[in-house]
Enzyme design. Structure first.
Site: not given
Ligand SMILES: NC(=O)c1ccc[n+]([C@@H]2O[C@H](COP(=O)([O-])OP(=O)(O)OC[C@H]3O[C@@H](n4cnc5c(N)ncnc54)[C@H](OP(=O)(O)O)[C@@H]3O)[C@@H](O)[C@H]2O)c1
Length: 289
Positions: A97, A172
Site C-alpha cells: 500500500t 485502496k
Molecule cells: N498487515 C495487514 O493486515 C495489511 C493489510 C493490507 C495491506 N497491508 C500493506 O501491505 C504492506 C506490508 O504489510 P505487512 O503487514 O506485511 O508488513 P510487515 O509484516 O512489517 O512486513 C514488511 C515487509 O517489507 C520488508 N521491508 C520493509 N522495508 C524494507 C526495505 N527498505 N527493504 C527491504 N525490505 C523491506 C520487511 O522486511 P524485514 O522482514 O527485513 O523487516 C518485511 O518483509 C504494507 O504496505 C501494508 O500497509 C497490510
C-alpha cells in the site's frame, strides 16, 4: 507453471508467496531479514536469494509487498534492485500500500526497461493473506494485467484492473477512508450500547442482520466490546495509509474532514501504546475515558 519471485516476506508477503508456490509456480523469494526467507524455503520449498536483483533474475512475473514508498524505492531502484535484475518483457506487480505517485514513478521507470508495472494493493488483512482470499485492486496496462491476474489469483478471491497506473492505489485509498469512518461509527455505537447496559453479543447478532452490518461489525464488533486489540491491521499502518490519502486529497481537492479527525484519534491510540493494535482500537479511547 510461471517463474516468479516474491520480495518482502512480512505478515502479508510470507503467506502470499506460499500460495504462489502451492499454486504450482516456481518461486524464488527475497527478504531483507534473511532468516525469514530461510524459514519460508524450509516450509514451502522453492529458492531464496540475498538481493532483490538476484531473486528476480529469469523471472517472468515479480511480486513485492514491503512497507511504504521509500521501502518500495529501495527494493526496486539501485544496483541491487528489482529493475537491475529483471529482463525486458517481464511483469512487476507491487502489492504494497503506497502512493499513486510512486506507482506512476515506477511505471515510468519500468517502461524505459521494457518492464510492465502494475500497482496492486490488497485488502483482506492477515487472515485474507493466509487464506488466499485477498481482494486485489490494480492499476496498469491491460495486456500485462491479463498475464499477471491468473497468477495473482493464487492468493486472491478477486483481482480487478481499475484503470491506469496508480488507479489500484487510488482505489485502496477509497477503501481506507471508508474504513476509518466506519470503525469510528462502530466504536461509538458499541460504546453507547455497553454504557446503556445492553447485552452486546445480542445487539451484534440483531443489528448485524440489518442495515448497519459491515465486515468490521462481523469481524471486530465482539472483540471491540471485550477490549481485545492485540491482533489485526496495525494503527501505524493505518496512519501511513491515511497520510497517503491526505497527500492525494491535496491534488484532487477532496475534503476529508471526518477522516482527518479520526486520524488524530489514531494518533491518541499510538500515544497510549497502541501502535501495533488493530484499527478497531478507536474503541479504547471511548471505553477507557
Ligand atoms: N498487515 C495487514 O493486515 C495489511 C493489510 C493490507 C495491506 N497491508 C500493506 O501491505 C504492506 C506490508 O504489510 P505487512 O503487514 O506485511 O508488513 P510487515 O509484516 O512489517 O512486513 C514488511 C515487509 O517489507 C520488508 N521491508 C520493509 N522495508 C524494507 C526495505 N527498505 N527493504 C527491504 N525490505 C523491506 C520487511 O522486511 P524485514 O522482514 O527485513 O523487516 C518485511 O518483509 C504494507 O504496505 C501494508 O500497509 C497490510
Amino acid at each position: 507453471m510461471t517463474k516468479v519471485a516474491f520480495i518482502g516476506l512480512g505478515v502479508m508477503g510470507y503467506p502470499m508467496a506460499g500460495h504462489l508456490k502451492a499454486g504450482g509456480h516456481d518461486v524464488t523469494v527475497y527478504n531483507r531479514t534473511t532468516a525469514k526467507a530461510e524459514a519460508w524455503v524450509e516450509q514451502h520449498g522453492g529458492a531464496m536469494a540475498t538481493t532483490p536483483r538476484a531473486a528476480v533474475e529469469g523471472a517472468e512475473i515479480v511480486f513485492s509487498c514491503v512497507g511504504n514508498d521509500d521501502d518500495l524505492r529501495s527494493v526496486t531502484l539501485g544496483d541491487d534492485g528489482i529493475f537491475a535484475g529483471l529482463a525486458s518483457g517481464a511483469i512487476y506487480v507491487d502489492n504494497t500500500t503506497a502512493s499513486a505517485n510512486v506507482a506512476r514513478e515506477l511505471y515510468a521507470a519500468g517502461k524505459e526497461k521494457g518492464i510492465a508495472c502494475i500497482d496492486a494493493p490488497v485488502s483482506g488483512g492477515q487472515a485474507g493473506a493466509e487464506n488466499g482470499q485477498l481482494t486485489v485492486m490494480c492499476g496498469g496496462d491491460q495486456a500485462a494485467f491479463d498475464k499477471a491476474a491468473p497468477v495473482a489469483d493464487c492468493y486472491a478471491k478477486a483481482v480487478t484492473l481499475m484503470g491506469a497506473p496508480g488507479a489500484g492505489q487510488l482505489t485502496k485509498m477509497v477503501n481506507q477512508i471508508c474504513i476509518a469512518g466506519l470503525v469510528q461509527g462502530l466504536s461509538e455505537g458499541m460504546n453507547f450500547g455497553m454504557r446503556a447496559g445492553l447485552d452486546m453479543e445480542k445487539v451484534l447478532a440483531v443489528i448485524g442482520k440489518g442495515a448497519a452490518q459491515s465486515w468490521q461489525m462481523d469481524n471486530r464488533g465482539s472483540t471491540m466490546c471485550k477490549g481485545e486489540f492485540e491482533f489485526g491491521f496495525a494503527v501505524d499502518w493505518m496512519r501511513k495509509d491515511l497520510s497517503i490519502c491526505f497527500e492525494e486529497a491535496k491534488n484532487n481537492g477532496a475534503r476529508l474532514p471526518a477522516t482527518a479527525l479520526i486520524d488524530q484519534f489514531y494518533a491518541q491510540v499510538q500515544a497510549r501504546g497502541g501502535k501495533r493494535w488493530d484499527t478497531s482500537s478507536l474503541m479504547h479511547l471511548l471505553a477507557n475515558d
